[in-house]
Design a protein around this motif. Structure first.
Motif, PDB file in Angstrom:
ATOM      1  N   THR A  54       1.102  -1.184   0.034  1.00 38.25           N
ATOM      2  CA  THR A  54       0.037  -0.049   0.257  1.00 38.25           C
ATOM      3  C   THR A  54       0.908   1.357   0.063  1.00 38.25           C
ATOM      4  O   THR A  54       2.058   1.161   0.469  1.00 38.25           O
ATOM      5  N   PRO A  73       3.077  -4.347   5.748  1.00 41.55           N
ATOM      6  CA  PRO A  73       1.845  -4.555   5.365  1.00 41.55           C
ATOM      7  C   PRO A  73       1.676  -5.156   4.078  1.00 41.55           C
ATOM      8  O   PRO A  73       2.323  -5.294   3.366  1.00 41.55           O
ATOM      9  N   VAL A  92      -2.251  -6.165   1.602  1.00 45.47           N
ATOM     10  CA  VAL A  92      -3.485  -5.915   1.504  1.00 45.47           C
ATOM     11  C   VAL A  92      -4.174  -7.206   0.460  1.00 45.47           C
ATOM     12  O   VAL A  92      -3.514  -7.343  -0.504  1.00 45.47           O
ATOM     13  N   SER A 127      -5.430  -2.826  -2.412  1.00 43.85           N
ATOM     14  CA  SER A 127      -4.267  -2.057  -2.016  1.00 43.85           C
ATOM     15  C   SER A 127      -4.248  -0.615  -2.428  1.00 43.85           C
ATOM     16  O   SER A 127      -3.685   0.125  -1.762  1.00 43.85           O
ATOM     17  N   LEU A 133      -6.789   1.358  -0.068  1.00 48.72           N
ATOM     18  CA  LEU A 133      -6.750   1.497   1.400  1.00 48.72           C
ATOM     19  C   LEU A 133      -5.661   2.467   1.610  1.00 48.72           C
ATOM     20  O   LEU A 133      -4.547   2.289   1.401  1.00 48.72           O
ATOM     21  N   LYS A 157      -3.293   4.739   4.318  1.00 49.23           N
ATOM     22  CA  LYS A 157      -2.954   5.203   5.864  1.00 49.23           C
ATOM     23  C   LYS A 157      -2.583   6.438   5.844  1.00 49.23           C
ATOM     24  O   LYS A 157      -2.061   7.011   5.103  1.00 49.23           O
ATOM     25  N   LEU A 195      -6.244  -6.584   5.732  1.00 46.21           N
ATOM     26  CA  LEU A 195      -4.954  -5.867   6.166  1.00 46.21           C
ATOM     27  C   LEU A 195      -4.163  -6.632   6.881  1.00 46.21           C
ATOM     28  O   LEU A 195      -4.517  -6.682   8.124  1.00 46.21           O
TER      29      LEU A 195
END
Length: 191
Positions: A61, A129, A131, A137, A140, A142, A180
């Protein structure tokens, strides 16, 4: 290379000095090949990371989120599940305080993971991380994540690690659940 003369005698065309020059050139060429291979090997990891973050390949991600253009889509729900793995040699317990949440795309959410160092020494870990499905991905985002930097825990220390994120409203409608996953690795090699 060997040449045969009319009288039946064999004579070597290359002298010892010519062989030395030829071997030296071959050695230099091989050295260049090894050097190029090493440079390629070192460049491969950053290139792979860039490719993965741009395309979402392998569930990587982006670390940044654009909050200015985010609009909440209250017409649908997306389930976000959280899984965690502690790799051998870390000596930690690590998991999300809640295994999943339902979110509206565009809605900012906070989730807390907890980590505990079960060893008798200071240990530094790094979360990586991933996904699933990989296509998700890209959507998403962050805002704040413990995975952005290494985490250090003292012997026996427990720590809450926040994650602040949102799912982009541009997430395709057929994706209704995202997983996740975090894998925590020992960030400092033992000598």
């Amino acid at each position: 290379m060997v040449r045969r003369f009319d009288d039946g005698h064999m004579d070597a065309i290359e002298t010892a000095e010519q062989k030395k020059k030829s071997n030296k050139r071959l050695g230099l060429k091989l050295l260049w090949v090894v050097g190029a291979a090493l440079l390629f090997a070192f460049a491969l990891v950053p290139l792979y990371d860039v490719l993965c973050s741009m395309t979402g390949l392998n569930g990587k991600t982006n670390n940044t989120a654009d909050l200015a253009t985010t609009k909440v889509d209250t017409s649908r729900w997306v389930t976000v599940e959280f899984t965690s793995t502690v790799m051998p040699g870390l000596g930690w317990n690590f998991q999300a305080k809640q295994s999943s949440i339902k979110v509206h795309p565009g809605q900012i959410e906070n989730v807390v993971f907890e980590a505990k160092n079960n060893t008798n020494s200071v240990v530094t870990g790094q979360a990586v991380p991933s996904v699933s499905p990989g296509e998700a991905s890209l959507y998403l985002k962050k805002i704040e994540c413990f995975c952005f930097q290494r985490q250090e825990l003292k012997a026996g220390e427990a720590k809450d690690m926040p994650l602040r994120f949102y799912v982009s409203p541009d997430l395709p409608k057929d994706i209704q659940a995202i997983t996740l996953s975090y894998a925590f690795y020992n960030a400092i090699e033992k000598k």
